[in-house]
Design an enzyme around this catalytic site. Structure first.
Site, short mmCIF file in Angstrom:
data_model
loop_
_atom_site.label_atom_id
_atom_site.label_comp_id
_atom_site.label_asym_id
_atom_site.label_seq_id
_atom_site.Cartn_x
_atom_site.Cartn_y
_atom_site.Cartn_z
N TRP A 43 0.82 -1.22 0.00
CA TRP A 43 0.00 0.00 0.00
C TRP A 43 0.85 1.26 0.00
CZ3 TRP A 43 -1.18 3.26 4.59
CH2 TRP A 43 -0.29 3.03 5.64
N ASP A 44 2.09 1.12 0.46
CA ASP A 44 2.98 2.28 0.53
C ASP A 44 3.06 2.98 -0.82
OD1 ASP A 44 3.57 0.08 2.13
OD2 ASP A 44 5.72 0.40 2.11
N GLU B 252 0.22 -2.00 12.77
CA GLU B 252 0.20 -3.47 12.74
C GLU B 252 0.58 -4.10 14.07
OE1 GLU B 252 2.73 -3.04 9.56
OE2 GLU B 252 1.23 -3.30 8.00
N LYS C 208 2.43 1.39 16.11
CA LYS C 208 3.61 1.24 15.26
C LYS C 208 3.82 2.48 14.38
CE LYS C 208 5.29 -1.94 11.68
NZ LYS C 208 4.95 -3.16 10.92
N GLN C 209 2.73 3.00 13.87
CA GLN C 209 2.84 4.10 12.91
C GLN C 209 1.51 4.82 12.86
OE1 GLN C 209 3.31 0.81 9.93
NE2 GLN C 209 2.62 2.39 8.55
#
Lengths: 306, 807
Positions: free
Chosen positions: B373-374, B512, B624-625
């Protein structure tokens, strides 16, 4: 002719080193030289009896004896014979508290011109075979360089090589240290890739391209506890520890714990101090921040590195 | 963190016996020594804001250097390995889209990975029969330079061998941006203090399965084992000494390798130059790759390497014209941005709609070349706004893989299209489903099964591209179908439950660390947006392109009722903003998890999931992000300023930044919220991921999505660019030491140049193309007129009026 030196003082404990030394001598294609340092020179048969050697024990060994200070004589003999290894018991006197390194062993460890294999007396005289070598690696160049001979041993013996990294919260100061990655975008890719890089950097740092494929393990916890736990769990036959050459307070925590609890013989490899200055050595061994010791966890059992 | 590969503070430094390049502004000097008129076919850029320099040689870091110094043109990528090799050299040439499951020597592998093509870069150099390597003798000087402006990897090496012979070498390597099937490397070699026999062998590693052409000794044709792709590689080399006739090589086969050998008696002080060109074709884009590669080589040989290099440099100039970001006052940020743009540009190929950009682009083996997806969320905006043709090609990859996405949705019991979490050449899901421990323990990887937001992310990128470019052809013929099919997926993915709300359960969001959660805000928010755009797309098609709509509606069996259902589900989507706090809960139950103060782990060198362990992190609020924060950025106008501020301040201290994607988005958000100190810290953190020493993270290739994030942080964060339907909105926040931030953008056939300065505090914009509106978030609007440069100044905190200023 290469040699492996085994000092025996006549105690039952000391004999624990013999099966280990015999197998290692075979691996090194070296002669097995048993050295007794006594008060006086003994007739050969008396020496055999004093040391408690059976006819089977005597097979394939070279018996040597000398007099003087045992520790100094052992170190001198290793130097004279250019021994590959000294294999000896951690302590032979019952008076010593369990786990403490005996005076002779300590002197030999501090001054030996070659790597030393220390065998805990509890091991007894059961035969020893080298099938799995456990190599904890803190990721520093000093440790990597010291591991050269362990890798060679694994290659010669065709033993499995399990390389264990127990990361700490902070980073050793030593340049070019490699530890766990700060970013793990996708674990299914990052960990195998990291493991491979960890091995290859180690190869670069120790100046040796491996012909064997080590397995890389990443565990979380206090290094000394995790290393010993892992060695037991993996049924390691030899625990290889890189050591900065100091045994003072707050130094060599892993090694000291290993004297007490290692489930197998310990191969101690000296870190070249020119690769790692005193400050770094001190920091890397004592001040680094361990991860929560209460909940050790397997982080990555990465399997074979292609 | 230390950085070894770092921008030089001045021009290339002098060391010992090396001759100094003569640095002048404007005309770049020749690099190194030129004797007898022999020199490399280009000149090194000496402006320190355009070069990345690796001094010396540190063997353990070699893989990182190889990634950073890779040259690539979106079709073929070549790692920056030493041509003569070292113990840790891992040379690799990758061709975009060429995957195989049994490549690279692992017969049990079932996951496709980018294939390593036959290595064409290897040069064995020997002096009087002794190999010249960095690992023997004495390195007098060694430096590698990535010339970002020209897209050239340079190397300068002065070596004294064990007999005291000093040899000076200069290298360049490039993957032509003007001619994507062409690669070049050149070498000059000078025996500095001796005369003697020099030998250079150009070696083509002949992988298993390679065959040589009976008619052309310089050709290797290699077929991948399972995917059955042919790769044809032709090389040609010429060695020259001054004005003398070229020295021809002899060709020998040596242990399966093809070796072109030049051996000659070299004279003290004379310089010899070897030029090698390679052409590469595969059966993916050519019916006769061998013939095409050979014909292409003939053409290049006629034209000569100088022309090849000149065209490449010209192509790079054009790309920089369209994409360069100038940051004055912060050399590290400047080089980080140019490094990012260099690799982003190198990764793309507008001519190939069958491939996209993998997680490490074509710079390394990491992530096996898989596309995530990045690509859509982190990379694509750079292309959409600076190189629309490249963005279009990447989106066409998603269109071509739509059948695989449909099949994936079907297999998982859904409708529409579910894009694979990881995809390679076919679009089928290639996420490794597990990692096997040596003790046989199976660790399941859930992202492939549960991380579904990728479908909305692809739709988002399609819409963003269409809005930014006005590329109706693409939207009508490809993009719309993606949006319809992903909307249909979301309508089947959740459940309208007894509370009257549409819930999407059992997912993984961008964070995640928390798997298998219900009502992830990012997923729900993006799904809601996707459902709405699906309905809007249907309306737009019906109105503007009724034939296409009828065709699609018939083929996809789309009814008006289904479209209405999408709107109902979007309206019913479970997604709440707390009216008291302005907070959005990341997923159901997140607020009840344990708070962990990340400040207690300041200075850590490990990701938080490693520190806390998997179980504890799942019970904690450590993420995580960015998840909610990313949603706020992507759907900016849907949220009140108060919500953005509240959510960022809530989630920022809870974000562990365990993903390389993370810091750049926090930089962007902090900048938009005016917290430039925090924003700059995050920007530096992101920049260090590839430029600092991050524990081998970069060994497997550069983090191309992070590099796209850097660009977004600067353009959409610090410059505060965002768009309303027909208007550019600006809200710049420059960090204290930045004096100037300037960059071009493209928008609906227009070319804009934005220039933000700190002293005086001003924004200037020039436009090529149709007039358009621009407004400041907190200031006046105006209409941009082509050919006129408009500027607005702020004094004493108040914006003045827009004024025309000279270009």
């Amino acid at each position: 002719m290469k040699s492996v030196l085994v000092p025996l003082d006549g105690s039952t404990h000391a004999m624990a080193a013999l099966p280990v030394a015999r197998a290692l001598a075979k691996q090194h294609d070296a002669s097995l030289r048993v050295l007794h340092v006594g008060a006086t020179q003994l007739p050969l048969q008396s020496l055999v009896t004093t040391l408690g050697l059976t006819p089977d024990d005597v097979q394939g060994i070279v018996l040597e004896q000398t007099t003087g200070d045992p520790a100094e004589r052992i170190v001198q003999a290793a130097r004279d014979w250019q021994s590959e290894l000294i294999v000896m018991c951690t302590r032979t006197h019952l008076g010593h508290p369990r786990g403490r390194l005996g005076d002779v062993a300590e002197h030999v460890l501090l001054h030996a011109p070659c790597p030393v294999v220390l065998v805990r007396p509890e091991r007894g005289r059961v035969p020893w075979d080298l099938r799995r070598i456990v190599v904890p690696h803190d990721g520093t160049p000093g440790t990597a360089a010291a591991l050269h001979s362990a890798i060679e041993l694994a290659e010669r013996s065709q033993a499995d090589l399990d390389m264990l990294h127990v990361p700490t919260l902070d980073l050793p100061d030593a340049p070019d240290t490699v530890t766990a990655p700060l970013y793990v975008d996708q674990p299914q890719h990052e960990w195998p890739m990291w493991a491979r890089e960890f091995v290859e950097r180690t190869q670069g740092l120790c100046g040796h391209t491996f012909s064997i494929r080590p397995r890389i393990f990443l565990r979380r916890g206090t290094p000394e506890s995790e290393i010993l736990r892992f060695t037991s769990e993996r049924e390691g036959d030899l625990l290889v520890l890189a050591w900065h050459g100091h045994l003072g307070p707050n130094r060599a925590k892993v090694l000291k714990r290993a004297f007490e609890e290692a489930p197998c013989p310990i191969l101690v490899l000296r870190v070249d101090q020119s690769d790692s200055d005193e400050t770094n050595a001190t920091r890397s061994e004592s001040d680094r921040v361990s991860l929560d010791p209460a909940s050790p966890e397997i982080l990555f059992d990465g399997g074979l590195i292609p | 963190m230390r950085s070894r590969s770092e921008p030089i503070a001045e021009g290339p430094r002098s060391s010992g016996t090396r001759e100094q390049p003569k640095s002048t502004s404007g005309a770049a000097p020749r690099w190194g020594i030129a004797i007898d008129g022999v020199d490399l076919p280009a000149s090194l850029t000496t402006d320190p804001t355009w070069v990345l320099v690796e001094e010396g040689f540190t063997l353990p870091r070699e893989h990182e250097v190889e990634s950073r110094f890779a040259v690539s043109n979106g079709y073929v990528g070549v790692r920056g390995s030493l041509p003569e090799g070292s113990r840790l050299s891992a040379p690799a040439t990758y061709v975009a889209g060429v995957f195989d499951t049994v490549s690279n020597g692992n017969p049990t592998n079932s996951v496709p990975e980018l294939v390593i093509a036959p290595d064409w870069t290897c040069l064995r150099i020997s002096v009087e029969g002794s190999p010249l390597t960095l690992e023997a003798g004495h390195i007098v000087e060694h430096r590698r330079v990535l010339d970002l402006r020209q897209g050239i990897f340079w190397r300068e090496w002065r070596h004294r061998d064990e007999n005291g012979r000093i040899t000076q070498l200069h290298f360049l390597r490039l993957a032509s941006l003007a001619d994507r099937h062409a690669l070049a490397q050149s070498l000059t070699i000078t025996p500095v203090n001796y005369s003697g026999t020099l030998c250079v062998e150009a070696v083509i590693e002949s992988n298993a399965g390679a065959s040589r052409s009976p008619s052309d000794p310089a050709m290797v044709v290699w077929r991948t084992a399972r995917s059955n792709v042919s790769i044809a590689l032709v090389t040609s080399g010429i060695l020259r000494a001054g004005s003398d006739d070229p020295i021809s090589p002899i060709t020998v086969e040596d242990d399966g390798q093809i070796v072109h050998r030049w051996e000659w008696e070299a004279t003290l002080g004379s310089t010899y130059r070897l030029d090698r060109i390679a052409t590469i074709y595969t059966s993916r884009n050519s019916k006769q790759p061998d013939e095409d590669a050979a014909a292409h080589m003939l053409r290049l040989r006629d034209e000569g390497v100088d022309r090849l290099v000149a065209a490449h440099v010209e192509a790079w100039q054009q790309r920089w014209q369209a994409a360069d970001v100038v940051i004055e006052g912060d050399p590290l940020a400047q080089i980080a941005l140019r490094f990012a743009i260099y690799h982003l540009t190198s990764a793309a190929n507008p001519e190939n709609q069958a491939v996209s950009i993998g997680a490490r682009a074509l710079t390394g083996p990491g992530y096996k070349g898989h596309v995530f997806w990045d690509t859509e969320i982190y990379l694509l905006p750079f292309f959409t706004y600076t190189w629309p043709a490249a963005a279009r090609a990447m989106l066409c990859y998603r269109y071509r893989t739509l059948p695989a996405a449909r099949e994936r949705a079907r297999q998982m019991g859904y409708r529409g299209a579910l894009y694979a979490w990881e995809s390679a050449d076919t679009g089928e899901d290639v996420t490794p489903s597990m990692v096997l421990s040596p003790t046989g323990e199976v660790i399941r990887i859930l992202t492939g099964e549960l991380e579904h937001h990728i479908s909305a992310d692809v739709a988002y990128a399609v819409w963003q591209y269409w809005e930014a470019t006005g590329d109706d052809d693409f939207f009508r013929d490809a993009g719309a179908e993606i949006i319809l099919e992903t909307a249909r997926f979301w309508a089947s993915r959740g459940q309208l439950e007894s509370d009257g709300r549409y819930h999407i359960r059992q997912v993984i969001g961008p964070d995640e660390y928390h798997e298998d959660v219900d009502d992830n805000a990012f997923t729900n928010g993006m799904a809601q947006w996707n459902l709405e755009r699906g309905a809007e797309t249907a309306r737009i098609l019906a109105e503007r392109w009724p034939e296409r709509w009828q065709d699609l509606a018939r083929r996809l069996d789309l009814s008006d009722e289904e479209i209405r259902r999408w709107e109902e589900l979007a309206n019913a989507m479970y997604f709440d903003v707390d009216p008291d706090t302005g907070l959005i809960e990341q997923f159901d139950g997140f607020f009840d998890l344990e708070y962990i103060d990340l400040n207690e782990f300041a200075g850590r060198q490990l990701p938080m999931d490693v520190i806390l362990g998997r179980e504890r992190i799942q019970r904690s609020q450590v993420i995580k992000q960015p998840d909610v924060v990313l949603l706020l950025y992507l759907l900016w106008d849907r949220f009140l300023p108060r919500t953005r501020e509240a959510c960022f301040r809530y989630y920022d201290p809870r974000t562990g930044h365990g993903s390389s994607l993370s810091p750049a988005i926090h930089a962007l958000m902090a900048a938009r919220l005016g917290d430039t100190t925090l924003a700059l810290r995050y920007l530096q953190q992101a920049a260090e991921i590839d430029l600092g020493n991050t524990m081998g993270n970069t060994a497997g290739g550069v983090h191309i999505a992070m590099l796209g994030g850097l660009w977004q942080a600067v353009v959409f964060g610090f410059a505060g660019v965002h768009w309303e339907p027909d208007c550019l909105v600006l809200d710049p926040h420059l960090p204290p030491r930045w004096r100037r931030l300037a960059f071009p953008l493209q928008w609906r056939q227009r070319k804009l140049r934005l220039d933000v300065t700190a002293e005086p505090e001003a924004i200037a914009i020039s436009l090529e193309g149709e007039p358009m509106h621009v407004r400041l978030a907190d200031g006046p609007a105006t209409t941009l007129i082509p050919g006129k440069r408009l500027q607005i100044r702020r004094t004493s905190g108040r914006w003045e009026e827009w004024q025309e200023v000279p270009e």
